[in-house]
Write an enzyme that holds these catalytic residues in place. Structure first.
Site, PDB file in Angstrom:
ATOM      1  N   LEU A 222       0.660  -1.368   0.007  1.00 18.04           N
ATOM      2  CA  LEU A 222      -0.068  -0.184   0.011  1.00 18.04           C
ATOM      3  C   LEU A 222       0.862   1.322   0.016  1.00 18.04           C
ATOM      4  O   LEU A 222       1.719   1.418   1.072  1.00 18.04           O
ATOM      5  CB  LEU A 222      -0.965   0.092   1.126  1.00 18.04           C
ATOM      6  CG  LEU A 222      -1.786  -1.254   1.518  1.00 18.04           C
ATOM      7  CD1 LEU A 222      -2.675  -1.105   2.522  1.00 18.04           C
ATOM      8  CD2 LEU A 222      -2.557  -1.553   0.032  1.00 18.04           C
TER       9      LEU A 222
ATOM     10  N   ARG B  77       1.469  13.928   6.511  1.00 15.24           N
ATOM     11  CA  ARG B  77       1.954  14.438   7.672  1.00 15.24           C
ATOM     12  C   ARG B  77       3.562  14.640   7.268  1.00 15.24           C
ATOM     13  O   ARG B  77       4.511  15.160   8.001  1.00 15.24           O
ATOM     14  CB  ARG B  77       2.109  13.230   8.809  1.00 15.24           C
ATOM     15  CG  ARG B  77       0.785  13.364   9.488  1.00 15.24           C
ATOM     16  CD  ARG B  77       0.469  11.976  10.256  1.00 15.24           C
ATOM     17  NE  ARG B  77      -0.096  11.131   9.224  1.00 15.24           N
ATOM     18  CZ  ARG B  77      -0.281   9.866  10.028  1.00 15.24           C
ATOM     19  NH1 ARG B  77      -0.241   9.530  11.204  1.00 15.24           N
ATOM     20  NH2 ARG B  77      -0.717   8.565   9.119  1.00 15.24           N
TER      21      ARG B  77
ATOM     22  N   GLY C  96      -8.868   4.790   2.395  1.00 18.37           N
ATOM     23  CA  GLY C  96      -8.438   4.077   3.585  1.00 18.37           C
ATOM     24  C   GLY C  96      -7.689   2.681   3.145  1.00 18.37           C
ATOM     25  O   GLY C  96      -7.783   2.457   1.966  1.00 18.37           O
TER      26      GLY C  96
ATOM     27  N   ASN D  15      37.090  20.199 -18.312  1.00 13.92           N
ATOM     28  CA  ASN D  15      36.122  19.156 -19.325  1.00 13.92           C
ATOM     29  C   ASN D  15      34.863  20.078 -19.868  1.00 13.92           C
ATOM     30  O   ASN D  15      34.332  19.285 -20.784  1.00 13.92           O
ATOM     31  CB  ASN D  15      35.987  18.182 -18.580  1.00 13.92           C
ATOM     32  CG  ASN D  15      34.938  18.636 -17.217  1.00 13.92           C
ATOM     33  OD1 ASN D  15      35.073  19.705 -16.858  1.00 13.92           O
ATOM     34  ND2 ASN D  15      34.086  17.644 -16.762  1.00 13.92           N
TER      35      ASN D  15
ATOM     36  N   ARG E 155      53.280  28.781 -20.411  1.00 11.27           N
ATOM     37  CA  ARG E 155      53.082  29.647 -19.530  1.00 11.27           C
ATOM     38  C   ARG E 155      53.853  30.970 -19.912  1.00 11.27           C
ATOM     39  O   ARG E 155      54.866  30.645 -20.688  1.00 11.27           O
ATOM     40  CB  ARG E 155      53.308  29.341 -17.811  1.00 11.27           C
ATOM     41  CG  ARG E 155      54.705  29.251 -17.930  1.00 11.27           C
ATOM     42  CD  ARG E 155      55.191  28.313 -16.494  1.00 11.27           C
ATOM     43  NE  ARG E 155      56.651  28.293 -16.471  1.00 11.27           N
ATOM     44  CZ  ARG E 155      57.108  27.361 -15.624  1.00 11.27           C
ATOM     45  NH1 ARG E 155      56.198  26.479 -14.957  1.00 11.27           N
ATOM     46  NH2 ARG E 155      58.443  27.333 -15.587  1.00 11.27           N
TER      47      ARG E 155
HETATM   48  C1  UD1 Z   1      -1.844   2.211   9.838  1.00 15.38           C
HETATM   49  C2  UD1 Z   1      -2.878   1.420  10.730  1.00 15.38           C
HETATM   50  C3  UD1 Z   1      -2.387   1.375  12.070  1.00 15.38           C
HETATM   51  C4  UD1 Z   1      -0.795   1.000  12.266  1.00 15.38           C
HETATM   52  C5  UD1 Z   1      -0.107   1.642  11.375  1.00 15.38           C
HETATM   53  C6  UD1 Z   1       1.411   1.173  11.340  1.00 15.38           C
HETATM   54  C7  UD1 Z   1      -4.785   1.188   9.352  1.00 15.38           C
HETATM   55  C8  UD1 Z   1      -6.544   1.796   9.459  1.00 15.38           C
HETATM   56  N1  UD1 Z   1      -4.268   1.843  10.240  1.00 15.38           N
HETATM   57  O1  UD1 Z   1      -1.965   3.604  10.392  1.00 15.38           O
HETATM   58  O2  UD1 Z   1      -3.255   0.379  12.708  1.00 15.38           O
HETATM   59  O3  UD1 Z   1      -0.613   1.090  13.746  1.00 15.38           O
HETATM   60  O4  UD1 Z   1      -0.564   1.622  10.225  1.00 15.38           O
HETATM   61  O5  UD1 Z   1       2.265   1.846  10.668  1.00 15.38           O
HETATM   62  O6  UD1 Z   1      -4.607   0.476   8.544  1.00 15.38           O
HETATM   63  N2  UD1 Z   1      -2.570   4.087   2.337  1.00 15.38           N
HETATM   64  C9  UD1 Z   1      -3.359   3.716   1.009  1.00 15.38           C
HETATM   65  N3  UD1 Z   1      -4.520   4.089   0.722  1.00 15.38           N
HETATM   66  C10 UD1 Z   1      -5.117   4.662   1.575  1.00 15.38           C
HETATM   67  C11 UD1 Z   1      -4.675   5.041   2.975  1.00 15.38           C
HETATM   68  C12 UD1 Z   1      -3.228   4.508   3.080  1.00 15.38           C
HETATM   69  O7  UD1 Z   1      -2.473   3.218   0.035  1.00 15.38           O
HETATM   70  O8  UD1 Z   1      -6.332   5.133   1.282  1.00 15.38           O
HETATM   71  C13 UD1 Z   1      -1.298   3.327   2.511  1.00 15.38           C
HETATM   72  C14 UD1 Z   1      -0.436   4.616   2.850  1.00 15.38           C
HETATM   73  O9  UD1 Z   1       0.528   5.044   1.524  1.00 15.38           O
HETATM   74  C15 UD1 Z   1       0.703   3.731   3.696  1.00 15.38           C
HETATM   75  C16 UD1 Z   1      -0.150   2.569   4.236  1.00 15.38           C
HETATM   76  O10 UD1 Z   1      -1.393   2.632   3.589  1.00 15.38           O
HETATM   77  O11 UD1 Z   1       1.813   3.186   3.224  1.00 15.38           O
HETATM   78  C17 UD1 Z   1      -0.837   3.044   5.849  1.00 15.38           C
HETATM   79  O12 UD1 Z   1      -1.252   4.376   5.683  1.00 15.38           O
HETATM   80  P1  UD1 Z   1      -1.195   5.455   6.631  1.00 15.38           P
HETATM   81  O13 UD1 Z   1      -2.024   6.420   6.628  1.00 15.38           O
HETATM   82  O14 UD1 Z   1       0.331   5.517   7.073  1.00 15.38           O
HETATM   83  O15 UD1 Z   1      -1.900   4.816   8.097  1.00 15.38           O
HETATM   84  P2  UD1 Z   1      -1.346   4.939   9.871  1.00 15.38           P
HETATM   85  O16 UD1 Z   1      -2.217   6.026  10.301  1.00 15.38           O
HETATM   86  O17 UD1 Z   1       0.144   4.872   9.912  1.00 15.38           O
HETATM   87 MG    MG Z   2       1.718   4.988   8.476  1.00 16.79          MG
END
Ligand code: UD1
Ligand code: MG
Length: 450
Positions: A11, A18, A79, A371, A425
């Site tokens: 993902l 952030r 999500g 160069n 030179r």
């Molecule tokens: C997530 C977990 C949390 C865990 C933490 C660990 C969920 C709901 N929460 O939170 O329990 O402790 O990771 O690091 O899963 N992403 C997508 N599509 C989206 C949202 C996110 O691809 O719509 C990807 C992001 O790019 C990322 C990963 O999923 O690589 C996690 O997303 P992020 O928003 O970082 O979740 P956390 O708040 O860290």
């Molecule tokens: Mg995360």
């Protein structure tokens, strides 16, 4: 190997808000390689197939970085659960195990992913296995709720957790292995009635439990499971990775005089009995043979250094630098696309760009290869055993023949034949007694003035 049936989804579509960055979060680098590159590299030995990276529309740089792996577009980003669903078509029909990894959790090792898969395949057949960790301090990770028998009951997001649940030490890394035959059914039941209005992947645990399926948590070292959501966490992950790379370099037989000040790239290769002084930075693509000494304050990238060479202190080796056996590159010398043969020396204050320096040639202090003429880049060839006097400018394209001498301060614009002396030179002019005359005139002027 039993892993043959596993597919993987990574993902990476999240906005990474952030990070406050124009760059997709997972392209931020750790030890010189984008986070997502670490995940892919550590997953690779397990042979999962297909590997699908979920990203948002317009992340062209990310698509290029993960090629040739398949990509799936999640639009909009609703999500982590929604993100896995976006990969369904690209993952195809295979009902084996599905590994779910996060692009922002880059330090995970191959061994840990393997342990996760092994647990999925254990006798109690858990439908979902989640990697848990115990971070120090009040981390904002989801919490793993485990029953009295040690089975995983639910994952509660930090934002949704009660004060009591927030006290649970075992946190969700996000990484999991799921029964491929059940994942789509489980995800189909995930809703978005939560504080973020998102479809949380983490909800599949409670849903699986409701169906009477077994779920399990597997603990792994927190150093491998740090999630990166901010620049501070990026720096912490970099520190953790550097600690690992320093330990590995020393275990493999290099001396680091002050390990904490040596910065490695993920791909730095050091031979045996290499000595690295304090404050040395290795960029990507550096390979160092046995018995090389890299003295304090050097910066190296894309360089190959052969046995017994001595580099620095204060040297800068840029991409395409090849330093021969026993050669020396000293203080304030910069090389770029430059090949120094065995025993060649450039000990002080030089720029050697697009250059070939022959065996045992001596490049004097302040020598510059010119160069670039504002349009193109040209090559300088210095033959074996040649001697380039200090402060010479070698205007490329130009060849200094083997064994030739270039007088100090020369501006060389034409080729020099082997074993010749080139002096380019202005000739020195000497006026006998001029200084005495000057002082006399000066003294007279003073008297008149007083
Ligand atoms: C997530 C977990 C949390 C865990 C933490 C660990 C969920 C709901 N929460 O939170 O329990 O402790 O990771 O690091 O899963 N992403 C997508 N599509 C989206 C949202 C996110 O691809 O719509 C990807 C992001 O790019 C990322 C990963 O999923 O690589 C996690 O997303 P992020 O928003 O970082 O979740 P956390 O708040 O860290
Ligand atoms: Mg995360």
């Amino acid at each position: 190997m039993a892993v043959a049936k596993a597919a993987a989804v990574i993902l990476a579509a999240g906005k990474g808000t952030r990070m406050k960055s124009a760059l997709p979060k997972v392209l931020h680098a750790i030890a010189g390689r984008p986070m997502i590159g670490h995940v892919l590299a550590n997953l690779a030995p397990l042979g999962a197939s297909p590997v699908v990276v979920v990203m948002a529309p317009g992340m062209d740089a990310l698509a290029a970085a993960v090629a040739p792996h398949a990509i799936a577009i999640q639009d909009p980003q609703l999500g982590t659960g929604h993100a896995v669903l976006a990969a369904r078509q690209a993952l195809g029909a295979g009902a084996g195990d599905l590994l779910i990894l996060y692009g922002d959790t880059p330090l995970i090792s191959t061994a840990t992913i393997q342990r996760l898969l092994d647990r999925r395949r254990a006798a109690d057949h858990p439908a979902v296995v989640v990697l848990g960790m115990r971070p120090a301090g009040a981390a904002e990770y989801g919490r793993l709720v485990v029953d009295s028998e040690g089975r995983l009951e639910a994952i509660v997001e930090f934002r949704e957790a009660t004060a009591e649940q927030r006290r649970i030490g075992l946190c969700n890394s996000g990484v999991m292995a799921v029964d491929g035959a059940r994942i789509w059914d489980l995800l189909g039941s995930v809703g978005n009635a939560n504080s973020k209005g998102e479809y949380y992947l983490t909800d599949i645990v409670a849903l699986a439990r409701k169906q009477g399926l077994v779920c399990a948590a597997l603990e792994a070292p927190v150093e491998e499971l740090l999630g990166i959501n901010s620049r501070g966490e990026l720096a912490a992950a970099e520190a953790s990775m550097q600690a690992r790379l320093r330990s590995r370099a020393m275990a493999d037989g290099a001396t680091l005089i002050d390990p904490a000040t040596v910065w490695f790239s993920h791909d730095t290769r050091l031979g045996r009995d290499v000595v690295v002084g304090p404050n040395v930075v290795f960029g990507p693509g550096v390979e160092i043979a046995d018995d090389v000494e890299v003295r304090a304050f050097c910066h190296l990238e894309g360089a190959s250094i052969h046995k017994g060479a001595i580099i620095g202190p204060f040297a800068r080796l840029r991409p395409g630098s090849v330093i021969g056996a026993g050669a020396r590159v000293g203080n304030f010398v910069e090389t770029k696309n430059a090949k120094l043969a065995a025993g060649a020396k450039a000990n002080h204050l030089s720029y050697l760009g697009d250059a070939t320096v022959g065996e045992a040639a001596n490049v004097g202090a302040g020598t510059i290869t010119c160069n670039y003429d504002g349009f193109g880049k040209y090559e300088t060839v210095i033959g074996a055993g040649a001697f380039i006097g200090s402060n010479s400018a070698l205007c490329a394209p130009v060849t200094i023949g083997a064994g030739a001498f270039v007088a100090a301060g020369s501006v060389i614009t034409k080729n020099v034949a082997p074993d010749a002396l080139a002096v380019a030179r202005a000739a020195q002019v000497e006026k006998p007694g001029w200084a005495t005359m000057f002082r006399q005139v000066k003294n007279k002027m003073k008297k008149i003035g007083s």
